[in-house]
Write a protein that holds these residues in place. Structure first.
Motif, PDB file in Angstrom:
ATOM      1  N   LYS A 106       0.801  -1.214   0.000  1.00 28.18           N
ATOM      2  CA  LYS A 106       0.000   0.000   0.000  1.00 28.18           C
ATOM      3  C   LYS A 106       0.836   1.267   0.000  1.00 28.18           C
ATOM      4  N   GLY A 107       2.148   1.169  -0.097  1.00 27.01           N
ATOM      5  CA  GLY A 107       2.973   2.349  -0.230  1.00 27.01           C
ATOM      6  C   GLY A 107       3.677   2.777   1.035  1.00 27.01           C
ATOM      7  N   HIS A 108       3.162   2.454   2.214  1.00 33.92           N
ATOM      8  CA  HIS A 108       3.819   2.870   3.452  1.00 33.92           C
ATOM      9  C   HIS A 108       4.512   1.671   4.080  1.00 33.92           C
ATOM     10  N   VAL A 109       5.761   1.510   3.722  1.00 32.08           N
ATOM     11  CA  VAL A 109       6.562   0.405   4.228  1.00 32.08           C
ATOM     12  C   VAL A 109       7.241   0.844   5.509  1.00 32.08           C
ATOM     13  N   LYS A 110       7.075   0.069   6.552  1.00 31.60           N
ATOM     14  CA  LYS A 110       7.654   0.379   7.851  1.00 31.60           C
ATOM     15  C   LYS A 110       9.089  -0.148   7.896  1.00 31.60           C
ATOM     16  N   PRO A 111      10.053   0.717   8.226  1.00 29.54           N
ATOM     17  CA  PRO A 111      11.434   0.221   8.290  1.00 29.54           C
ATOM     18  C   PRO A 111      11.590  -0.762   9.448  1.00 29.54           C
ATOM     19  N   LYS A 112      12.477  -1.732   9.266  1.00 37.07           N
ATOM     20  CA  LYS A 112      12.691  -2.739  10.305  1.00 37.07           C
ATOM     21  C   LYS A 112      13.458  -2.134  11.469  1.00 37.07           C
ATOM     22  N   GLU A 113      13.001  -2.446  12.674  1.00 39.75           N
ATOM     23  CA  GLU A 113      13.687  -1.986  13.871  1.00 39.75           C
ATOM     24  C   GLU A 113      14.715  -3.031  14.285  1.00 39.75           C
ATOM     25  N   ASN A 114      15.848  -2.562  14.788  1.00 40.29           N
ATOM     26  CA  ASN A 114      16.810  -3.519  15.313  1.00 40.29           C
ATOM     27  C   ASN A 114      16.465  -3.818  16.769  1.00 40.29           C
ATOM     28  N   PHE A 115      17.182  -4.725  17.365  1.00 41.37           N
ATOM     29  CA  PHE A 115      16.874  -5.189  18.709  1.00 41.37           C
ATOM     30  C   PHE A 115      16.984  -4.056  19.735  1.00 41.37           C
ATOM     31  N   GLU A 116      18.020  -3.237  19.615  1.00 40.51           N
ATOM     32  CA  GLU A 116      18.220  -2.148  20.589  1.00 40.51           C
ATOM     33  C   GLU A 116      17.070  -1.156  20.548  1.00 40.51           C
ATOM     34  N   ASP A 117      16.576  -0.836  19.345  1.00 40.89           N
ATOM     35  CA  ASP A 117      15.450   0.095  19.230  1.00 40.89           C
ATOM     36  C   ASP A 117      14.187  -0.503  19.862  1.00 40.89           C
ATOM     37  N   LYS A 118      13.961  -1.778  19.631  1.00 39.45           N
ATOM     38  CA  LYS A 118      12.788  -2.435  20.216  1.00 39.45           C
ATOM     39  C   LYS A 118      12.875  -2.455  21.737  1.00 39.45           C
ATOM     40  N   MET A 119      14.073  -2.734  22.268  1.00 39.21           N
ATOM     41  CA  MET A 119      14.245  -2.758  23.730  1.00 39.21           C
ATOM     42  C   MET A 119      14.037  -1.378  24.330  1.00 39.21           C
ATOM     43  N   ALA A 120      14.573  -0.337  23.698  1.00 38.99           N
ATOM     44  CA  ALA A 120      14.411   1.023  24.209  1.00 38.99           C
ATOM     45  C   ALA A 120      12.937   1.414  24.225  1.00 38.99           C
ATOM     46  N   LYS A 121      12.219   1.060  23.158  1.00 44.64           N
ATOM     47  CA  LYS A 121      10.788   1.362  23.081  1.00 44.64           C
ATOM     48  C   LYS A 121      10.023   0.606  24.170  1.00 44.64           C
ATOM     49  N   PHE A 122      10.364  -0.662  24.356  1.00 44.94           N
ATOM     50  CA  PHE A 122       9.714  -1.477  25.378  1.00 44.94           C
ATOM     51  C   PHE A 122       9.949  -0.906  26.774  1.00 44.94           C
ATOM     52  N   LEU A 123      11.208  -0.531  27.086  1.00 46.73           N
ATOM     53  CA  LEU A 123      11.513   0.015  28.406  1.00 46.73           C
ATOM     54  C   LEU A 123      10.763   1.319  28.658  1.00 46.73           C
ATOM     55  N   LYS A 124      10.693   2.186  27.646  1.00 44.85           N
ATOM     56  CA  LYS A 124       9.984   3.463  27.787  1.00 44.85           C
ATOM     57  C   LYS A 124       8.502   3.218  28.097  1.00 44.85           C
ATOM     58  N   ILE A 125       7.879   2.329  27.340  1.00 48.02           N
ATOM     59  CA  ILE A 125       6.457   2.037  27.551  1.00 48.02           C
ATOM     60  C   ILE A 125       6.246   1.392  28.918  1.00 48.02           C
ATOM     61  N   SER A 126       7.142   0.494  29.311  1.00 48.86           N
ATOM     62  CA  SER A 126       7.015  -0.173  30.608  1.00 48.86           C
ATOM     63  C   SER A 126       7.116   0.805  31.763  1.00 48.86           C
ATOM     64  N   GLU A 127       8.067   1.751  31.676  1.00 48.66           N
ATOM     65  CA  GLU A 127       8.213   2.750  32.737  1.00 48.66           C
ATOM     66  C   GLU A 127       6.995   3.654  32.818  1.00 48.66           C
ATOM     67  N   GLU A 128       6.446   4.028  31.671  1.00 48.07           N
ATOM     68  CA  GLU A 128       5.228   4.852  31.669  1.00 48.07           C
ATOM     69  C   GLU A 128       4.068   4.092  32.306  1.00 48.07           C
ATOM     70  N   ASN A 129       3.935   2.820  31.967  1.00 45.79           N
ATOM     71  CA  ASN A 129       2.850   2.015  32.542  1.00 45.79           C
ATOM     72  C   ASN A 129       3.015   1.836  34.049  1.00 45.79           C
ATOM     73  N   LEU A 130       4.240   1.631  34.515  1.00 49.44           N
ATOM     74  CA  LEU A 130       4.480   1.484  35.949  1.00 49.44           C
ATOM     75  C   LEU A 130       4.168   2.765  36.713  1.00 49.44           C
ATOM     76  N   SER A 131       4.577   3.909  36.162  1.00 48.78           N
ATOM     77  CA  SER A 131       4.302   5.172  36.863  1.00 48.78           C
ATOM     78  C   SER A 131       2.804   5.448  36.906  1.00 48.78           C
ATOM     79  N   THR A 132       2.085   5.140  35.838  1.00 47.94           N
ATOM     80  CA  THR A 132       0.629   5.312  35.830  1.00 47.94           C
ATOM     81  C   THR A 132      -0.020   4.380  36.846  1.00 47.94           C
ATOM     82  N   LEU A 133       0.451   3.159  36.913  1.00 46.27           N
ATOM     83  CA  LEU A 133      -0.101   2.185  37.852  1.00 46.27           C
ATOM     84  C   LEU A 133       0.131   2.625  39.290  1.00 46.27           C
TER      85      LEU A 133
END
Length: 149
Positions: A106-133
């Protein structure tokens, strides 16, 4: 009598349960045909395929501690190359074959994330969820000195 694994024998259905059928074999021994070994297709109720008193041919698939496991579907001789009906299942109805569609075209190809980018994103989301909780459950824990509403 000891039955050789892999041998075919004639038997008589003596009992039907929700998990299979008991079959009386020659010389008075009894074996069990599990519901998964009754037919090639899905079996919801054994009573749809067998009745008490039916004479059937079964194949001995195992014998352990006097318990004999039997199979009706393995006793059926098939021509070479023919497999069970599970592999010849008709295509699913409704949504169509989703495996053949290429969603990236469909024209919008998502670039592949490497492992470090995925981990950084996961940690950021996890910290936000913990602080909200922590923020949302802090007032609900009770005890002395807690806020009263």
């Amino acid at each position: 009598m000891s039955f050789e694994v892999g041998s075919k024998v004639q038997g008589k259905v003596t009992g039907i349960t929700n998990f299979g059928a008991f079959v009386e074999l020659p010389e008075g021994s009894t074996g069990l045909v599990h519901i998964s070994e009754v037919a090639d297709s899905y079996v919801k109720d054994v009573n749809d395929h067998l009745k008490i008193g039916d004479q059937i041919e079964v194949k001995v698939i195992s014998e352990k501690d006097g318990k004999i496991a039997l199979s009706i579907k393995k006793a059926i001789d098939r021509p070479e190359g023919q497999t069970s009906s599970y592999s010849q299942r008709p295509p699913r109805q409704g949504k169509g074959d989703s495996r053949s569609k290429d969603f990236r075209s469909k024209g919008h190809v998502k670039p592949k994330e490497n492992f470090e980018d995925k981990m950084a994103k996961f940690l950021k989301i996890s910290e936000e969820n913990l602080s909200t909780l922590k923020r949302n459950t802090g007032a609900k824990q009770g005890g002395r000195g807690g806020r009263r509403g």
